[in-house]
Design an enzyme around this catalytic site. Structure first.
Site, mmCIF file in Angstrom:
data_model
loop_
_atom_site.group_PDB
_atom_site.id
_atom_site.type_symbol
_atom_site.label_atom_id
_atom_site.label_comp_id
_atom_site.label_asym_id
_atom_site.label_seq_id
_atom_site.Cartn_x
_atom_site.Cartn_y
_atom_site.Cartn_z
ATOM 1 N N ASN A 99 -7.514 19.309 29.914
ATOM 2 C CA ASN A 99 -6.421 20.096 30.490
ATOM 3 C C ASN A 99 -5.852 21.027 29.425
ATOM 4 O O ASN A 99 -6.296 21.033 28.283
ATOM 5 C CB ASN A 99 -5.361 19.176 31.095
ATOM 6 C CG ASN A 99 -4.708 18.294 30.048
ATOM 7 O OD1 ASN A 99 -3.954 18.769 29.200
ATOM 8 N ND2 ASN A 99 -5.017 17.004 30.086
ATOM 9 N N ARG A 100 -4.862 21.822 29.814
ATOM 10 C CA ARG A 100 -4.397 22.924 28.979
ATOM 11 C C ARG A 100 -3.324 22.549 27.969
ATOM 12 O O ARG A 100 -2.795 23.412 27.285
ATOM 13 C CB ARG A 100 -3.868 24.050 29.877
ATOM 14 C CG ARG A 100 -4.968 24.711 30.691
ATOM 15 C CD ARG A 100 -4.410 25.740 31.652
ATOM 16 N NE ARG A 100 -3.713 26.828 30.966
ATOM 17 C CZ ARG A 100 -3.032 27.782 31.576
ATOM 18 N NH1 ARG A 100 -2.933 27.772 32.907
ATOM 19 N NH2 ARG A 100 -2.441 28.732 30.895
#
Ligand code: CTP
Ligand code: CA
Length: 230
Positions: free
Chosen positions: A34-35
């Site tokens: 994820n970011r």
């Protein structure tokens, strides 16, 4: 970027901060991730040190350096993060869960790299849900008020409710003391030095923090934590 004259209200305290984003490997070269950059968690660790705490940083794949002076525990997957966090939370005064754990992992790991098939057929990746580490930290402390437990939530408003509606429901569901809510509708927050948030408390109070450096938000979080330490 630290505030001059911040209080030493965490002196003699041990805090655990989780930071970054976990990775769930499919095969030796690929993962679901994820970011989360880890910037907010690193800012929390730095500001806790500045306020006098001893800090355990449970770091998942940070894209920024960990600050000097922390006890650094590096993890990869949500399961790794779970084990490290529960272990260190057992003796902590506060646990702040700024990491973004992957909610799902592949049901199986392929020991060899997954190859393309000659017939062009794409593989289907089956997922299973990961344990909720925040809920387990709350369960582990049982009936005592220690450690103070802080969650984060990146939310978007939708047909079912506003950002704050979703956040209030999440705070109640998780059973933590504070929930720091970011509105991520326009991809705000990720990898940026600045953040804007609302710190919701289980007692019903809400503390908005204006757009500013993530270390300012971190200080605001520690101020709320410090008043709840036992
Ligand atoms: N969290 C956790 N373990 C997980 C997922 C989330 O400890 N498996 C923690 C995060 O570190 C964060 C808080 O729970 O502090 C809220 O994360 P969030 O992703 O917003 O919660 P979820 O329950 O996963 O809800 P959603 O379906 O909105 O992703
Ligand atoms: Ca999630």
């Amino acid at each position: 970027a630290l505030l001059a004259g911040h209080p030493r209200d965490l002196a003699g305290r041990h805090v655990v901060v989780t930071a970054g984003g976990t990775r769930e490997y499919l095969d030796p070269v690929r993962f679901l991730g994820n970011r989360s950059s880890g910037l907010q968690g690193v800012a929390l660790a730095e500001t806790a040190l500045a306020r006098g705490a001893s800090v355990t940083l449970v770091a998942a794949n940070l894209s920024v350096p960990a600050p000097a002076g922390v006890e650094l525990v590096e993890v990869v997957s949500t399961e790794d993060l779970r084990q490290a966090t529960l272990k260190h939370a057992a003796s902590a005064d506060a646990v702040v869960m700024a990491a973004a754990p992957a909610d799902f992992r592949p049901t199986s790991f392929a020991d060899a790299k997954i190859k393309k098939r000659p017939d062009g057929q794409a593989p289907t990746i089956e997922l299973v849900e990961n344990p909720d580490v925040l809920v387990e930290v709350v369960q582990q402390r049982g009936a005592t008020a220690s450690p103070v437990v802080v969650g984060f939530a990146a939310e978007t408003g939708d047909a079912n409710g506003s950002v704050l509606d979703h956040a209030r429901a999440k705070l109640a569901r998780k059973g933590c003391d504070l929930l720091v809510v970011n509105d991520v509708s326009e991809g705000k927050v990720f990898g940026r030095a600045d953040s804007e948030a609302v710190i919701l408390a289980a007692d019903g109070s809400a503390h908005p923090v204006a757009l500013g450096h993530k270390s300012l938000l971190a200080h605001a979080i520690w101020a709320e934590v410090a008043t709840r330490l036992t």
